[in-house]
Design a protein around this motif. Structure first.
Motif, PDB file in Angstrom:
ATOM      1  N   THR A  13       1.714  -4.209  15.938  1.00 49.94           N
ATOM      2  CA  THR A  13       2.367  -5.313  15.229  1.00 49.94           C
ATOM      3  C   THR A  13       3.862  -5.048  15.049  1.00 49.94           C
ATOM      4  O   THR A  13       4.681  -5.964  15.146  1.00 49.94           O
ATOM      5  CB  THR A  13       1.680  -5.504  13.865  1.00 49.94           C
ATOM      6  N   GLU A  14       4.205  -3.792  14.792  1.00 49.90           N
ATOM      7  CA  GLU A  14       5.609  -3.508  14.497  1.00 49.90           C
ATOM      8  C   GLU A  14       6.292  -2.639  15.542  1.00 49.90           C
ATOM      9  O   GLU A  14       7.502  -2.469  15.516  1.00 49.90           O
ATOM     10  CB  GLU A  14       5.694  -2.808  13.134  1.00 49.90           C
ATOM     11  N   ARG A  17       3.908   1.822  21.687  1.00 48.28           N
ATOM     12  CA  ARG A  17       3.935   3.252  21.982  1.00 48.28           C
ATOM     13  C   ARG A  17       3.345   3.521  23.349  1.00 48.28           C
ATOM     14  O   ARG A  17       2.377   2.879  23.759  1.00 48.28           O
ATOM     15  CB  ARG A  17       3.222   4.071  20.916  1.00 48.28           C
ATOM     16  N   MET A 293      -8.269   0.800  12.639  1.00 51.04           N
ATOM     17  CA  MET A 293      -7.737   0.621  11.279  1.00 51.04           C
ATOM     18  C   MET A 293      -6.227   0.802  11.246  1.00 51.04           C
ATOM     19  O   MET A 293      -5.723   1.913  11.419  1.00 51.04           O
ATOM     20  CB  MET A 293      -8.380   1.657  10.342  1.00 51.04           C
ATOM     21  N   GLY A 294      -5.514  -0.287  11.030  1.00 54.33           N
ATOM     22  CA  GLY A 294      -4.056  -0.203  10.935  1.00 54.33           C
ATOM     23  C   GLY A 294      -3.580  -1.239   9.942  1.00 54.33           C
ATOM     24  O   GLY A 294      -4.091  -1.310   8.816  1.00 54.33           O
ATOM     25  N   GLY A 335      -3.924  -2.170   5.999  1.00 57.83           N
ATOM     26  CA  GLY A 335      -2.698  -1.401   5.752  1.00 57.83           C
ATOM     27  C   GLY A 335      -1.578  -2.294   5.228  1.00 57.83           C
ATOM     28  O   GLY A 335      -0.763  -1.870   4.405  1.00 57.83           O
ATOM     29  N   ASP A 336      -1.559  -3.524   5.704  1.00 62.91           N
ATOM     30  CA  ASP A 336      -0.538  -4.479   5.256  1.00 62.91           C
ATOM     31  C   ASP A 336      -0.622  -4.717   3.740  1.00 62.91           C
ATOM     32  O   ASP A 336       0.398  -4.962   3.097  1.00 62.91           O
ATOM     33  CB  ASP A 336      -0.757  -5.830   5.959  1.00 62.91           C
ATOM     34  N   ALA A 339       0.840  -1.712   2.144  1.00 57.67           N
ATOM     35  CA  ALA A 339       2.298  -1.754   2.336  1.00 57.67           C
ATOM     36  C   ALA A 339       2.928  -2.735   1.353  1.00 57.67           C
ATOM     37  O   ALA A 339       3.976  -2.454   0.760  1.00 57.67           O
ATOM     38  CB  ALA A 339       2.621  -2.175   3.766  1.00 57.67           C
ATOM     39  N   TYR A 414      -3.715   0.818  -6.715  1.00 59.55           N
ATOM     40  CA  TYR A 414      -3.754   1.246  -5.302  1.00 59.55           C
ATOM     41  C   TYR A 414      -5.197   1.542  -4.903  1.00 59.55           C
ATOM     42  O   TYR A 414      -5.678   1.103  -3.864  1.00 59.55           O
ATOM     43  CB  TYR A 414      -2.876   2.494  -5.125  1.00 59.55           C
ATOM     44  N   GLY A 446      -7.074   4.437  14.952  1.00 58.68           N
ATOM     45  CA  GLY A 446      -5.898   3.736  14.439  1.00 58.68           C
ATOM     46  C   GLY A 446      -5.141   4.647  13.486  1.00 58.68           C
ATOM     47  O   GLY A 446      -5.511   5.808  13.268  1.00 58.68           O
ATOM     48  N   GLY A 447      -4.092   4.083  12.904  1.00 62.84           N
ATOM     49  CA  GLY A 447      -3.212   4.904  12.060  1.00 62.84           C
ATOM     50  C   GLY A 447      -3.839   5.347  10.740  1.00 62.84           C
ATOM     51  O   GLY A 447      -3.603   6.459  10.266  1.00 62.84           O
ATOM     52  N   LYS A 451      -3.989   8.936   8.051  1.00 65.45           N
ATOM     53  CA  LYS A 451      -3.011   8.927   6.961  1.00 65.45           C
ATOM     54  C   LYS A 451      -3.644   9.061   5.595  1.00 65.45           C
ATOM     55  O   LYS A 451      -2.971   9.484   4.649  1.00 65.45           O
ATOM     56  CB  LYS A 451      -2.227   7.599   6.993  1.00 65.45           C
ATOM     57  N   ASN A 452      -4.897   8.662   5.444  1.00 68.41           N
ATOM     58  CA  ASN A 452      -5.419   8.536   4.087  1.00 68.41           C
ATOM     59  C   ASN A 452      -6.896   8.954   4.003  1.00 68.41           C
ATOM     60  O   ASN A 452      -7.788   8.189   4.350  1.00 68.41           O
ATOM     61  CB  ASN A 452      -5.233   7.070   3.641  1.00 68.41           C
TER      62      ASN A 452
HETATM   63  N1  LIG Z   1      -0.780   7.017   3.573  1.00 67.53           N
HETATM   64  C1  LIG Z   1      -1.145   5.764   3.837  1.00 67.53           C
HETATM   65  N2  LIG Z   1      -2.255   5.267   3.294  1.00 67.53           N
HETATM   66  C2  LIG Z   1      -2.667   4.014   3.569  1.00 67.53           C
HETATM   67  N3  LIG Z   1      -1.993   3.178   4.380  1.00 67.53           N
HETATM   68  C3  LIG Z   1      -0.872   3.629   4.940  1.00 67.53           C
HETATM   69  C4  LIG Z   1      -0.378   4.934   4.701  1.00 67.53           C
HETATM   70  N4  LIG Z   1       0.778   5.077   5.398  1.00 67.53           N
HETATM   71  C5  LIG Z   1       0.997   3.914   6.040  1.00 67.53           C
HETATM   72  N5  LIG Z   1      -0.005   3.039   5.779  1.00 67.53           N
HETATM   73  C6  LIG Z   1      -0.201   1.693   6.332  1.00 67.53           C
HETATM   74  O1  LIG Z   1      -0.554   1.834   7.709  1.00 67.53           O
HETATM   75  C7  LIG Z   1      -0.239   0.613   8.400  1.00 67.53           C
HETATM   76  C8  LIG Z   1       0.232   0.924   9.815  1.00 67.53           C
HETATM   77  O2  LIG Z   1      -0.858   1.360  10.555  1.00 67.53           O
HETATM   78  P1  LIG Z   1      -0.733   1.763  12.087  1.00 67.53           P
HETATM   79  O3  LIG Z   1      -2.093   2.014  12.603  1.00 67.53           O
HETATM   80  O4  LIG Z   1       0.240   2.873  12.188  1.00 67.53           O
HETATM   81  O5  LIG Z   1      -0.020   0.490  12.736  1.00 67.53           O
HETATM   82  P2  LIG Z   1      -0.525  -0.787  13.597  1.00 67.53           P
HETATM   83  O6  LIG Z   1      -1.564  -1.520  12.834  1.00 67.53           O
HETATM   84  O7  LIG Z   1       0.724  -1.609  13.748  1.00 67.53           O
HETATM   85  O8  LIG Z   1      -1.039  -0.253  14.889  1.00 67.53           O
HETATM   86  C9  LIG Z   1       0.831  -0.068   7.568  1.00 67.53           C
HETATM   87  O9  LIG Z   1       0.300  -1.299   7.146  1.00 67.53           O
HETATM   88  C10 LIG Z   1       1.045   0.860   6.354  1.00 67.53           C
HETATM   89  O10 LIG Z   1       1.124   0.160   5.153  1.00 67.53           O
END
Ligand SMILES: Nc1ncnc2c1ncn2[C@@H]1O[C@H](COP(=O)(O)OP(=O)(O)O)[C@@H](O)[C@H]1O
Ligand SMILES: O=C(CO)[C@@H](O)[C@@H](O)COP(=O)(O)O
Length: 556
Positions: A13-14, A17, A293-294, A335-336, A339, A414, A446-447, A451-452
């Motif tokens: 989305t943003e 890669r 999951m993103g 994630g949005d 955010a 949160y 996914g991200g 991250k969490n």
């Molecule tokens: N530590 C975190 N815990 C939960 N969500 C997070 C954390 N760090 C970043 N995010 C969220 O992760 C999302 C990005 O996820 P990512 O998988 O990297 O991107 P995309 O969905 O664009 O592929 C953003 O919406 C952001 O708010």
């Protein structure tokens, strides 16, 4: 023979890669991210001050080429791999992310005469301003008892191709007239690399109501929507629809020089990000739900029979892995939502404390939220900050938080938001399972899983299922690279099928998240409450969210 490699490019989305992958074992040799220079365009158009309306989300097609220009040479440079050993490239994309192009394949928004019209731009998947059109499509399809409707959980989404095309026709007929073809961005980027204009069966199937045997809905259906749309599929949606893994063509000399690759390498037809992640995580059989999951979550599942599942995004034969029915469901924001809270909701002291501790705000909140037991915050939220994709398929729904007191802390909110998204996923798991499409195991990529940890434990507890985590940090890109290797074929050092590629190249981590029985019990109770709120606000018990939106629109 020297080692062979493929490149996967994941268009999120943003950012986009590129990942360079070793075809012998799937090792990710190098990766590079290019944030889109124009990011998500949701306030004002580039090159002018033209303001966008509520629910719009656009992108700049030049940003996609920029990813190829910056990230592909960067992975080649970082890896030191000889371009002669890169045999294929595949891409995956957010979807339905679509754009109008002219007869030369040029995006209309790059035409100075058209660029001040917002409808000439790329409509990103989360452009939600075509809800009126989507609602009409659903009414008419229902009235006509169209056979396709059950395949999309009973509702066509405003995020998809036909609603977006119709919005363009309704609001900017001159842009519609000037459009030679409406293309998925995935197919457009592939066309820029190869000079061939093909449509991949995945985006066509999930996002443009195309079916392997029936094709698109009939002209009669389109005429019933709007007489001006009668010939749409034979004109502006024309083009051969080909299966995933097909070689779309070969990299042109011009693009090869831009990307630092060898001309003539195999380029696979495009794919959807979440769908590419399924072989990327090694899933090629039913019963295993893959969660990409993103910013959002896409839930992907294979089945052997076509079942009706409430609110699923779609079931498409061969849509993910050949030989199976591919099911997709999803949550439009995950994630949005986190955010949004981090950017808009936390007090200054949280930001300062996080900075002082050398962590980002998400990490600071996660750490503190982990100290709470399930239920201890007294909060419950509905995860509809960007509408509800599954199972209600309603972009007009909005977020809700219940239970705040004067003592409520940011980390509690949160945590409630993390939990709300887990309940949203549970709703989807239940919808599949109760409709006869088994969900036995969860796989996350996914991200977010990277991250969490708290989030992942909550998902295991709320769904009462073990979650396996992709070993790759770039699972969709890995899957896209696999499809690039399939497009190249074994004669070039690639693979002949995606199943073969997945068996050699995909991995999950040893560490899994297992449900904790005490947490499961509390979450069962909270989920009952979530369900009550879900049905009350989402199924007509109280349409306050829609009324508020209407009042807001009227007062703008
Ligand atoms: N530590 C975190 N815990 C939960 N969500 C997070 C954390 N760090 C970043 N995010 C969220 O992760 C999302 C990005 O996820 P990512 O998988 O990297 O991107 P995309 O969905 O664009 O592929 C953003 O919406 C952001 O708010
Ligand atoms: O809708 C789909 C896939 O069908 C996704 O492309 C969309 O949710 C965007 O995904 P990301 O959150 O960018 O990973």
């Amino acid at each position: 023979m020297s080692k062979k490699y493929a490149i996967g490019v994941d268009y999120g989305t943003e950012s986009g890669r590129a990942v360079l992958v070793d075809l012998s074992d799937g090792a990710e040799v190098a990766d590079h991210v290019t944030p889109y220079p124009h990011n998500v365009i949701d306030e004002r158009l580039p090159y002018s001050d033209i303001e966008l309306k509520h629910d719009w989300a656009l992108q700049h097609p030049g940003d996609y080429i920029e990813v190829l220009r910056r990230s592909v040479p960067a992975v080649m440079k970082a890896s030191g791999v000889d371009p002669r050993d890169v045999i294929g490239l595949g891409i995956d994309f957010t979807a339905c992310t679509m754009l109008p192009v002219d007869a030369e394949g040029r995006p209309l928004c790059l035409n100075p005469e058209l660029r001040d019209d917002p409808h000439s731009w790329v409509k990103l998947w989360k452009h939600h301003a075509a809800q009126e059109e989507a609602s009409r499509i659903n009414e008419i399809a229902k009235e006509r008892e169209e056979a396709f409707l059950p395949r999309y959980g009973g509702k066509i989404s405003s995020e998809w191709m036909i609603a977006k095309v119709w919005q363009i026709l309704n609001e900017a007929p001159h842009i519609y007239d000037k459009t030679d073809q409406f293309m998925e961005a995935a197919d457009w980027v592939v066309s820029q690399m190869t000079g061939t204009y093909l449509r991949n069966s995945c985006t066509a199937g999930y996002k443009a109501i195309w079916h392997k045997r029936d094709g698109y809905p009939s002209d009669v259906f389109f005429k019933a929507l709007d007489p001006r749309l009668e010939n749409l599929t034979r004109t502006k949606l024309r083009g051969e629809v080909v299966p995933l893994g097909t070689k779309a063509g070969e990299l042109t000399p011009e693009m090869a020089s831009l990307m630092g690759l060898r001309p003539g390498i195999a380029i696979a037809v495009g794919n959807v990000d979440a769908h590419a992640a399924v072989p990327g995580v090694g899933v090629v059989t039913p019963g295993k739900l893959v969660m990409a999951m993103g910013t959002s979550i896409c839930h992907m599942l294979l089945g052997t029979e076509e079942r009706e599942v409430e609110g699923m995004c779609g079931v498409v034969e061969d849509g993910i892995i050949p030989g199976y029915l591919g099911y997709e469901a999803g949550q439009s924001a995950v994630g949005d939502i986190f955010a949004w809270y981090v950017e808009q909701g936390v007090p200054a002291y949280v930001k300062e404390a996080a900075e002082a501790e050398g962590v980002n705000v998400h990490e600071w909140l996660e750490r503190r939220a982990s100290a709470y037991k399930p239920g201890e915050t007294g909060l419950l939220a509905l995860d509809w900050w960007n509408g509800n994709r599954s199972v209600l398929v309603d972009t007009d729904l909005t977020g809700l938080l219940v239970g705040c007191t004067l003592l409520t802390k940011p980390e509690e909110i949160y945590r409630a938001l993390l939990e709300a998204t887990a309940f949203g996923t549970r709703k989807i798991v239940d919808a599949f399972h109760h409709s006869g499409v088994e969900v036995n195991e969860l796989y996350a990529c996914g991200g977010l899983p990277q991250k969490n940890k708290l989030l992942m434990q909550i998902y295991a507890d709320v769904t009462n299922r073990e979650i396996k985590i992709a070993d790759s940090k770039q699972t969709p890109a890995l899957g896209a690279a696999m499809f690039g290797a399939v497009a190249a074929g074994s004669a070039q050092g690639g693979y002949d099928t995606i199943v073969e590629a997945a068996s050699r190249m995909a991995r999950v981590r040893e560490e899994t998240y297992k449900p904790i029985p005490a947490n499961v019990a509390v979450y069962e109770k909270l989920y009952e409450e979530y369900n009550r709120l879900h049905d009350y606000f989402g199924r007509g018990g109280n349409d306050v969210m829609k009324r508020l939106k209407a009042i807001k629109e009227a007062s703008r």
